[in-house]
Write a protein that holds these residues in place. Structure first.
Motif, mmCIF file in Angstrom:
data_model
loop_
_atom_site.group_PDB
_atom_site.id
_atom_site.type_symbol
_atom_site.label_atom_id
_atom_site.label_comp_id
_atom_site.label_asym_id
_atom_site.label_seq_id
_atom_site.Cartn_x
_atom_site.Cartn_y
_atom_site.Cartn_z
ATOM 1 N N THR A 1 0.818 -1.214 0.000
ATOM 2 C CA THR A 1 0.000 0.000 0.000
ATOM 3 C C THR A 1 0.850 1.262 0.000
ATOM 4 N N GLY A 2 2.147 1.151 0.279
ATOM 5 C CA GLY A 2 3.000 2.341 0.290
ATOM 6 C C GLY A 2 4.470 1.985 0.315
ATOM 7 N N LEU A 3 5.279 3.008 0.032
ATOM 8 C CA LEU A 3 6.722 2.778 -0.061
ATOM 9 C C LEU A 3 7.455 3.999 0.471
ATOM 10 N N ASP A 4 8.502 3.773 1.256
ATOM 11 C CA ASP A 4 9.374 4.871 1.679
ATOM 12 C C ASP A 4 10.767 4.529 1.158
ATOM 13 N N THR A 5 11.113 5.130 0.031
ATOM 14 C CA THR A 5 12.370 4.741 -0.619
ATOM 15 C C THR A 5 13.586 5.236 0.166
ATOM 16 N N ALA A 6 13.413 6.325 0.941
ATOM 17 C CA ALA A 6 14.545 6.830 1.733
ATOM 18 C C ALA A 6 14.823 5.887 2.904
ATOM 19 N N ALA A 7 13.751 5.452 3.578
ATOM 20 C CA ALA A 7 13.922 4.545 4.728
ATOM 21 C C ALA A 7 14.051 3.085 4.288
ATOM 22 N N ARG A 8 13.827 2.831 3.005
ATOM 23 C CA ARG A 8 13.845 1.467 2.451
ATOM 24 C C ARG A 8 12.860 0.561 3.195
ATOM 25 N N THR A 9 11.621 1.019 3.231
ATOM 26 C CA THR A 9 10.561 0.198 3.822
ATOM 27 C C THR A 9 9.332 0.188 2.909
ATOM 28 N N ALA A 10 8.615 -0.913 2.967
ATOM 29 C CA ALA A 10 7.351 -1.036 2.222
ATOM 30 C C ALA A 10 6.237 -1.248 3.233
ATOM 31 N N THR A 11 5.105 -0.592 2.999
ATOM 32 C CA THR A 11 3.940 -0.817 3.863
ATOM 33 C C THR A 11 3.045 -1.845 3.184
ATOM 34 N N VAL A 12 2.695 -2.855 3.960
ATOM 35 C CA VAL A 12 1.890 -3.952 3.417
ATOM 36 C C VAL A 12 0.647 -4.125 4.278
ATOM 37 N N GLN A 13 -0.509 -4.206 3.602
ATOM 38 C CA GLN A 13 -1.768 -4.500 4.302
ATOM 39 C C GLN A 13 -1.952 -6.017 4.266
ATOM 40 N N PRO A 14 -1.801 -6.694 5.408
ATOM 41 C CA PRO A 14 -1.984 -8.157 5.386
ATOM 42 C C PRO A 14 -3.460 -8.522 5.236
ATOM 43 N N ILE A 15 -3.777 -9.790 5.053
ATOM 44 C CA ILE A 15 -5.187 -10.141 4.814
ATOM 45 C C ILE A 15 -6.080 -9.777 5.994
ATOM 46 N N ALA A 16 -5.504 -9.643 7.166
ATOM 47 C CA ALA A 16 -6.262 -9.149 8.328
ATOM 48 C C ALA A 16 -5.287 -8.497 9.293
ATOM 49 N N GLY A 17 -5.794 -7.570 10.087
ATOM 50 C CA GLY A 17 -4.951 -6.951 11.110
ATOM 51 C C GLY A 17 -4.247 -5.698 10.628
ATOM 52 N N PRO A 18 -3.424 -5.125 11.517
ATOM 53 C CA PRO A 18 -2.778 -3.847 11.190
ATOM 54 C C PRO A 18 -1.718 -3.968 10.101
ATOM 55 N N ASP A 19 -1.382 -2.813 9.505
ATOM 56 C CA ASP A 19 -0.361 -2.772 8.450
ATOM 57 C C ASP A 19 0.976 -3.306 8.953
ATOM 58 N N LEU A 20 1.768 -3.847 8.033
ATOM 59 C CA LEU A 20 3.127 -4.303 8.347
ATOM 60 C C LEU A 20 4.106 -3.347 7.676
ATOM 61 N N THR A 21 5.261 -3.123 8.317
ATOM 62 C CA THR A 21 6.329 -2.359 7.670
ATOM 63 C C THR A 21 7.481 -3.321 7.425
ATOM 64 N N LEU A 22 7.765 -3.548 6.142
ATOM 65 C CA LEU A 22 8.812 -4.511 5.791
ATOM 66 C C LEU A 22 10.026 -3.765 5.234
ATOM 67 N N GLY A 23 11.190 -3.973 5.837
ATOM 68 C CA GLY A 23 12.415 -3.330 5.365
ATOM 69 C C GLY A 23 13.039 -4.126 4.222
ATOM 70 N N TYR A 24 13.822 -3.441 3.396
ATOM 71 C CA TYR A 24 14.497 -4.140 2.290
ATOM 72 C C TYR A 24 15.847 -3.496 1.984
ATOM 73 N N ASP A 25 16.727 -4.294 1.398
ATOM 74 C CA ASP A 25 17.951 -3.752 0.796
ATOM 75 C C ASP A 25 17.797 -3.745 -0.721
ATOM 76 N N GLU A 26 17.094 -4.763 -1.246
ATOM 77 C CA GLU A 26 16.770 -4.826 -2.679
ATOM 78 C C GLU A 26 15.270 -5.091 -2.774
ATOM 79 N N LEU A 27 14.593 -4.309 -3.616
ATOM 80 C CA LEU A 27 13.136 -4.438 -3.749
ATOM 81 C C LEU A 27 12.773 -4.797 -5.185
ATOM 82 N N VAL A 28 11.904 -5.786 -5.335
ATOM 83 C CA VAL A 28 11.410 -6.160 -6.676
ATOM 84 C C VAL A 28 9.911 -5.873 -6.707
ATOM 85 N N LEU A 29 9.488 -5.028 -7.638
ATOM 86 C CA LEU A 29 8.064 -4.730 -7.787
ATOM 87 C C LEU A 29 7.533 -5.528 -8.984
#
Ligand SMILES: Cc1cc2nc3c(=O)[nH]c(=O)nc-3n(C[C@H](O)[C@H](O)[C@H](O)COP(=O)(O)OP(=O)(O)OC[C@H]3O[C@@H](n4cnc5c(N)ncnc54)[C@H](O)[C@@H]3O)c2cc1C
Length: 430
Positions: A79-107
């Motif tokens: 649902t969102g991306l912070d390229t400076a912090a290298r994190t992706a926001t993910v809405q899981p199938i239920a519950g609160p959003d997750l913030t997933l960090g990355y060093d390499e991101l594949v869209l």
């Protein structure tokens, strides 16, 4: 610390990139996370066979958890991306959003149906991009045959037996061809109906169908389909679909409860909200190595990216063939980058293509040679049998195909599963 590789999208590009990494990574070198709304990858070229009931819906998918044993899988949507912090926001199938960090991101988000502002389209139409749509259409067509055979209302019968598909690309052609083939095949079980009563209409805005394949192949397909009674209207637009009355630009007016919209796809709209460069079609702008322009740590390929086409020039077409090869190179490029080497550009020469047109019917081009009929159909099946990941899935698909050879299409309409609580609610009323 192992490098964190985050793959968003578990379709062709996501799955095959992860598989390449799974095979190539050394122990402790990187940890791979794959995010996808469903816990399976849809093998989309098999969807027309799901629609005709030749394949069980579950057999046309690849279970991501079973094949990606060395990766972490998260069922959710970006649902969102912070390229400076290298994190992706993910809405899981239920519950609160997750913030997933990355060093390499594949869209690798693929595409969805592209709708046009045709009045009544959203209310009355259906796409042909998902497993649910393909499985629903099979039940829907069988239900229309049941309605037509049971009713004494002439107009209702005519409406039920009119099937309209808008979009003559390979998705539309394969969808109408497989479903019409199924309907004709099961018709002997409906003595009240006559084949000549069914109207199957394919509406295409361009002056020919199958615009992305060679004109010779399109001609072969046109001859096959028109020979079977499918009415192909080229140079024609759907102007309105209000209340299920379809108005075509050639003046035709049709009442129909079956409107399948297969007039193209567009990349997922979220891509335009991430602050990354997109082209005029909404695809991520990438270089030949599939790195997103201006970002050393973000990669993209498949239907959601404008990957330069090394074969024809321009950008690659949105096909599974390209997506698989791009993913393999993308996985390789991630391994090269991890080990301090320069990534390599995507290279690919298409070896052929097939369009399925029903049981024992297909057209194709292999190594520059045109093939059609049973030979093309057999070659297409042989190709997919070798491509589907895991022996488990290959075996299931081969069994479905083997069972379908001596027997006709199954006539069971199981559409009631779309309302599994209906009978329970009914019971509460009495
Ligand atoms: C009916 C049909 C028949 C086809 N037949 C053929 C054929 O015969 N030959 C051929 O070469 N090509 C065919 N194609 C095209 C081919 O399927 C696509 O080109 C291919 O799937 C593209 O791969 P992809 O990885 O880019 O996208 P996909 O395979 O579509 O994968 C994208 C994934 O991303 C996920 N996703 C979407 N949004 C998010 C989000 N916000 N967060 C996380 N995940 C997300 C989706 O759920 C999906 O799993 C067909 C397509 C269709 C629809």
């Amino acid at each position: 610390m192992p490098t964190r590789i985050l793959i968003i999208g578990g379709g062709y590009v996501g799955l095959y990139t992860a598989l390449k990494l799974q095979r190539g990574l050394r122990s402790g070198e990187a940890e791979v996370t794959v995010v996808n709304p469903e816990n399976y990858m849809i093998y989309r070229p098999l969807l027309p066979e799901v629609a005709s009931g030749t394949l069980e819906p579950r057999h046309a998918v690849v279970p991501l958890r079973a094949v990606l044993r060395k990766a972490r899988f998260v069922s959710g949507a970006l649902t969102g991306l912070d390229t400076a912090a290298r994190t992706a926001t993910v809405q899981p199938i239920a519950g609160p959003d997750l913030t997933l960090g990355y060093d390499e991101l594949v869209l690798a988000l693929g595409a969805r149906s592209k709708l046009l502002p045709v009045p009544g389209l959203v209310e009355n139409g259906i796409g042909f991009n998902s497993l649910e749509e393909a499985a629903h259409l099979r039940d829907h067509v069988l239900r229309q045959l049941e309605i037509a055979s049971a009713t004494t209302d002439h107009e209702l019968r005519r409406r039920a037996l009119t099937f309209v598909f808008v979009g003559g690309g390979y998705t539309g052609v394969e969808a109408i061809a497989e479903l019409q083939d199924m309907a004709v095949d099961v018709l002997e079980g409906y003595p009240e109906l006559d084949r000549s009563e069914m109207r199957w209409i394919l509406v295409e805005a361009m002056d020919r169908i199958l615009g992305t394949v060679s004109a010779d192949l399109a001609d072969l397909a046109t001859t096959e389909l028109t020979g079977r009674g499918i009415d192909i209207r080229t140079g024609t637009l759907l102007e309105s679909a209000e209340n299920g009355v379809l108005q075509l630009s050639d003046g035709t007016k049709l009442a129909s409860d079956t409107l399948v919209w297969v007039a193209g796809t567009r990349p997922q709209p979220i891509l335009g909200e991430l602050g990354l460069p997109v082209d005029d079609r909404g695809r991520l702008v990438v270089d030949g190595t599939m790195r997103v322009d201006g970002y050393a740590d973000i990669w993209s390929a498949g239907d959601c990216a404008a990957v330069p086409d090394p074969e024809q020039g321009g950008t690659c077409p949105p096909t599974a063939q390209h997506a698989v090869r791009q993913a393999q190179q993308l996985g390789e490029n991630l391994l090269l980058t991890l080990r301090g080497h320069a990534p390599k550009p995507f290279q690919y020469n298409s070896r052929g293509e097939f369009v399925t047109l029903g049981k024992n019917k297909a057209v194709g081009e292999v190594g520059g040679h045109k093939v059609n009929g049973t030979l093309a159909w057999t070659l297409r099946r042989a190709y997919y049998a070798t491509q589907i990941p895991t022996w488990n899935r290959t075996a299931r698909v081969l069994c479905d195909w083997a069972v379908g050879m001596p027997f006709g299409h199954d006539v069971v309409n199981f559409g009631s599963r779309e309302e599994p609580r209906g009978a329970f609610r009914q019971a509460a009323k009495k």
